[in-house]
Design a protein around this motif. Structure first.
Motif, mmCIF file in Angstrom:
data_model
loop_
_atom_site.group_PDB
_atom_site.id
_atom_site.type_symbol
_atom_site.label_atom_id
_atom_site.label_comp_id
_atom_site.label_asym_id
_atom_site.label_seq_id
_atom_site.Cartn_x
_atom_site.Cartn_y
_atom_site.Cartn_z
ATOM 1 N N ALA A 44 0.834 -1.202 0.000
ATOM 2 C CA ALA A 44 0.000 0.000 0.000
ATOM 3 C C ALA A 44 0.867 1.251 0.000
ATOM 4 C CB ALA A 44 -0.915 0.006 1.210
ATOM 5 N N PRO A 45 0.604 2.163 -0.940
ATOM 6 C CA PRO A 45 1.310 3.443 -0.881
ATOM 7 C C PRO A 45 0.763 4.288 0.260
ATOM 8 C CG PRO A 45 -0.218 3.374 -2.735
ATOM 9 C CD PRO A 45 -0.275 2.041 -2.077
ATOM 10 N N TRP A 59 -9.655 5.843 0.405
ATOM 11 C CA TRP A 59 -8.313 5.258 0.345
ATOM 12 C C TRP A 59 -8.194 4.136 1.376
ATOM 13 C CZ3 TRP A 59 -3.902 7.154 -2.483
ATOM 14 C CH2 TRP A 59 -2.700 6.521 -2.168
ATOM 15 N N LYS A 60 -8.609 4.425 2.608
ATOM 16 C CA LYS A 60 -8.529 3.417 3.672
ATOM 17 C C LYS A 60 -9.428 2.226 3.378
ATOM 18 C CE LYS A 60 -7.332 6.737 7.233
ATOM 19 N NZ LYS A 60 -7.803 7.595 8.293
ATOM 20 N N ALA A 64 -6.269 -1.701 1.302
ATOM 21 C CA ALA A 64 -5.906 -3.026 1.841
ATOM 22 C C ALA A 64 -6.357 -4.151 0.913
ATOM 23 C CB ALA A 64 -6.503 -3.206 3.227
ATOM 24 N N ASP A 65 -7.564 -4.035 0.370
ATOM 25 C CA ASP A 65 -8.047 -5.071 -0.546
ATOM 26 C C ASP A 65 -7.229 -5.097 -1.834
ATOM 27 O OD1 ASP A 65 -9.979 -5.968 1.176
ATOM 28 O OD2 ASP A 65 -11.631 -4.894 0.202
ATOM 29 N N LEU A 71 -2.887 -5.791 -6.681
ATOM 30 C CA LEU A 71 -3.191 -4.845 -7.745
ATOM 31 C C LEU A 71 -2.599 -3.465 -7.538
ATOM 32 C CD1 LEU A 71 -6.934 -5.724 -8.385
ATOM 33 C CD2 LEU A 71 -4.936 -6.405 -9.707
ATOM 34 N N VAL A 72 -1.938 -3.232 -6.422
ATOM 35 C CA VAL A 72 -1.405 -1.895 -6.146
ATOM 36 C C VAL A 72 -0.010 -2.016 -5.544
ATOM 37 C CG1 VAL A 72 -2.376 -1.653 -3.823
ATOM 38 C CG2 VAL A 72 -2.033 0.370 -5.204
ATOM 39 N N SER A 73 0.837 -1.061 -5.889
ATOM 40 C CA SER A 73 2.171 -0.977 -5.305
ATOM 41 C C SER A 73 2.424 0.478 -4.923
ATOM 42 C CB SER A 73 3.230 -1.457 -6.301
ATOM 43 O OG SER A 73 3.432 -0.480 -7.298
#
Length: 169
Positions: A44-45, A59-60, A64-65, A71-73
Protein backbone atom coordinates in the motif's frame (compact mmCIF):
# COMPACT_ATOMS: atom_id res chain seq x y z
CA UNK A 1 9.04 8.40 -38.91
CA UNK A 2 5.36 8.19 -38.10
CA UNK A 3 4.06 7.36 -34.64
CA UNK A 4 5.80 6.44 -31.44
CA UNK A 5 6.19 3.30 -29.41
CA UNK A 6 2.73 4.05 -27.98
CA UNK A 7 1.06 4.16 -31.40
CA UNK A 8 -1.15 1.44 -32.77
CA UNK A 9 -2.65 -1.59 -31.16
CA UNK A 10 -1.34 -3.01 -27.94
CA UNK A 11 0.66 -6.21 -28.25
CA UNK A 12 -1.37 -9.39 -27.92
CA UNK A 13 -0.35 -11.46 -24.87
CA UNK A 14 1.66 -14.55 -25.76
CA UNK A 15 -0.91 -17.02 -24.42
CA UNK A 16 -3.65 -15.47 -26.59
CA UNK A 17 -1.31 -15.45 -29.57
CA UNK A 18 -0.65 -19.18 -29.15
CA UNK A 19 -4.35 -19.99 -28.65
CA UNK A 20 -5.17 -18.24 -31.93
CA UNK A 21 -2.65 -20.41 -33.76
CA UNK A 22 0.10 -17.78 -34.14
CA UNK A 23 -1.61 -15.84 -36.96
CA UNK A 24 1.32 -13.42 -37.37
CA UNK A 25 3.78 -16.33 -37.75
CA UNK A 26 6.11 -15.01 -35.06
CA UNK A 27 9.05 -17.18 -34.15
CA UNK A 28 9.18 -19.01 -30.82
CA UNK A 29 11.90 -16.61 -29.67
CA UNK A 30 9.71 -13.60 -30.39
CA UNK A 31 6.78 -15.17 -28.56
CA UNK A 32 8.94 -16.09 -25.55
CA UNK A 33 10.12 -12.49 -25.10
CA UNK A 34 6.74 -10.87 -25.75
CA UNK A 35 4.41 -9.86 -22.98
CA UNK A 36 6.84 -10.16 -20.09
CA UNK A 37 5.52 -7.81 -17.47
CA UNK A 38 7.50 -6.02 -14.81
CA UNK A 39 6.58 -7.43 -11.42
CA UNK A 40 6.37 -4.93 -8.59
CA UNK A 41 5.89 -5.84 -4.94
CA UNK A 42 2.28 -5.36 -3.84
CA UNK A 43 2.21 -2.90 -0.97
CA UNK A 44 0.00 0.00 0.00
CA UNK A 45 1.31 3.44 -0.88
CA UNK A 46 1.05 6.15 1.74
CA UNK A 47 -2.09 8.23 1.55
CA UNK A 48 -1.36 11.80 0.41
CA UNK A 49 -2.14 14.39 3.06
CA UNK A 50 -3.76 16.79 0.57
CA UNK A 51 -6.73 14.50 -0.13
CA UNK A 52 -10.09 15.54 1.28
CA UNK A 53 -11.48 13.59 4.26
CA UNK A 54 -13.90 11.63 2.02
CA UNK A 55 -11.04 10.74 -0.34
CA UNK A 56 -8.91 9.57 2.58
CA UNK A 57 -11.79 7.41 3.82
CA UNK A 58 -12.08 5.83 0.36
CA UNK A 59 -8.31 5.26 0.34
CA UNK A 60 -8.53 3.42 3.67
CA UNK A 61 -11.52 1.41 2.48
CA UNK A 62 -9.94 0.16 -0.72
CA UNK A 63 -6.12 0.11 -0.32
CA UNK A 64 -5.91 -3.03 1.84
CA UNK A 65 -8.05 -5.07 -0.55
CA UNK A 66 -6.01 -3.89 -3.54
CA UNK A 67 -2.82 -5.01 -1.79
CA UNK A 68 -4.31 -8.42 -0.95
CA UNK A 69 -5.24 -8.88 -4.59
CA UNK A 70 -1.78 -7.73 -5.71
CA UNK A 71 -3.19 -4.85 -7.75
CA UNK A 72 -1.40 -1.90 -6.15
CA UNK A 73 2.17 -0.98 -5.31
CA UNK A 74 3.89 2.12 -3.97
CA UNK A 75 4.31 3.25 -7.59
CA UNK A 76 0.53 3.55 -7.95
CA UNK A 77 0.10 6.32 -5.39
CA UNK A 78 -0.86 8.98 -7.93
CA UNK A 79 -3.38 6.84 -9.79
CA UNK A 80 -5.01 5.70 -6.56
CA UNK A 81 -5.10 9.31 -5.31
CA UNK A 82 -6.84 10.38 -8.53
CA UNK A 83 -9.44 7.63 -8.09
CA UNK A 84 -10.08 8.44 -4.42
CA UNK A 85 -10.33 12.19 -4.95
CA UNK A 86 -12.61 11.70 -7.96
CA UNK A 87 -14.83 9.50 -5.78
CA UNK A 88 -14.92 12.19 -3.07
CA UNK A 89 -15.72 14.89 -5.66
CA UNK A 90 -18.49 12.74 -7.12
CA UNK A 91 -19.93 12.09 -3.65
CA UNK A 92 -19.90 15.83 -2.83
CA UNK A 93 -21.54 16.80 -6.13
CA UNK A 94 -24.24 14.13 -5.74
CA UNK A 95 -24.94 15.43 -2.21
CA UNK A 96 -25.35 18.95 -3.60
CA UNK A 97 -27.72 17.66 -6.29
CA UNK A 98 -29.79 15.78 -3.71
CA UNK A 99 -29.98 18.86 -1.46
CA UNK A 100 -31.21 21.05 -4.31
CA UNK A 101 -33.80 18.51 -5.46
CA UNK A 102 -34.94 19.29 -9.03
CA UNK A 103 -32.78 22.42 -9.30
CA UNK A 104 -29.78 20.15 -8.83
CA UNK A 105 -30.36 18.56 -12.23
CA UNK A 106 -31.50 21.44 -14.46
CA UNK A 107 -30.82 25.18 -14.29
CA UNK A 108 -32.27 28.05 -16.25
CA UNK A 109 -29.96 30.48 -17.97
CA UNK A 110 -30.61 34.25 -17.70
CA UNK A 111 -32.24 34.08 -21.15
CA UNK A 112 -34.62 31.33 -20.01
CA UNK A 113 -33.01 28.27 -21.61
CA UNK A 114 -32.74 25.05 -19.63
CA UNK A 115 -29.36 23.45 -19.20
CA UNK A 116 -27.67 20.80 -17.11
CA UNK A 117 -26.80 22.17 -13.68
CA UNK A 118 -23.22 22.93 -12.73
CA UNK A 119 -23.35 20.28 -9.99
CA UNK A 120 -24.53 17.69 -12.49
CA UNK A 121 -21.61 18.59 -14.77
CA UNK A 122 -19.17 18.30 -11.85
CA UNK A 123 -20.65 14.91 -10.92
CA UNK A 124 -20.40 13.63 -14.49
CA UNK A 125 -16.78 14.72 -14.87
CA UNK A 126 -15.84 13.22 -11.51
CA UNK A 127 -17.55 9.98 -12.53
CA UNK A 128 -15.51 9.88 -15.75
CA UNK A 129 -12.27 10.44 -13.80
CA UNK A 130 -13.30 7.81 -11.29
CA UNK A 131 -14.01 5.23 -14.00
CA UNK A 132 -10.80 5.92 -15.88
CA UNK A 133 -8.55 5.72 -12.82
CA UNK A 134 -10.54 2.86 -11.28
CA UNK A 135 -10.12 0.74 -14.41
CA UNK A 136 -6.39 0.56 -13.64
CA UNK A 137 -7.22 -1.34 -10.48
CA UNK A 138 -10.09 -3.45 -11.82
CA UNK A 139 -12.76 -1.46 -9.98
CA UNK A 140 -15.52 -2.28 -12.44
CA UNK A 141 -16.61 -5.62 -13.94
CA UNK A 142 -15.21 -5.08 -17.45
CA UNK A 143 -11.86 -3.87 -16.10
CA UNK A 144 -11.67 -6.91 -13.80
CA UNK A 145 -12.23 -9.18 -16.80
CA UNK A 146 -9.18 -7.62 -18.51
CA UNK A 147 -6.93 -8.04 -15.48
CA UNK A 148 -4.72 -11.09 -15.44
CA UNK A 149 -5.16 -12.18 -11.85
CA UNK A 150 -4.63 -15.86 -11.15
CA UNK A 151 -7.74 -17.54 -9.80
CA UNK A 152 -7.72 -18.36 -6.08
CA UNK A 153 -6.45 -21.88 -5.41
CA UNK A 154 -8.61 -23.21 -2.64
CA UNK A 155 -7.11 -22.97 0.83
CA UNK A 156 -3.67 -21.78 -0.29
CA UNK A 157 -4.68 -18.25 0.71
CA UNK A 158 -4.83 -17.25 4.35
CA UNK A 159 -8.42 -16.50 5.34
CA UNK A 160 -8.07 -12.71 5.02
CA UNK A 161 -6.79 -12.96 1.46
CA UNK A 162 -9.40 -15.54 0.53
CA UNK A 163 -12.21 -13.34 1.89
CA UNK A 164 -10.87 -10.29 0.04
CA UNK A 165 -10.56 -12.24 -3.21
CA UNK A 166 -14.11 -13.60 -2.80
CA UNK A 167 -15.47 -10.04 -2.83
CA UNK A 168 -14.20 -9.51 -6.37
CA UNK A 169 -14.41 -12.90 -8.11
Amino acid sequence: MAGTSNSGRRATPTNIHVIRGNPSKKSAAELAGAGTAVVVKAEAPTCPDFLTPDAKAEWKRIAADLVLLGLVSKLDRGELAVYCQAWADWKYARKQIADQKEKGFVESTPSGYKQMSAWMQVANRAEDRMRTAGASFGLNPSARARLQIPAPQGELFPNAQKDAAAKYF
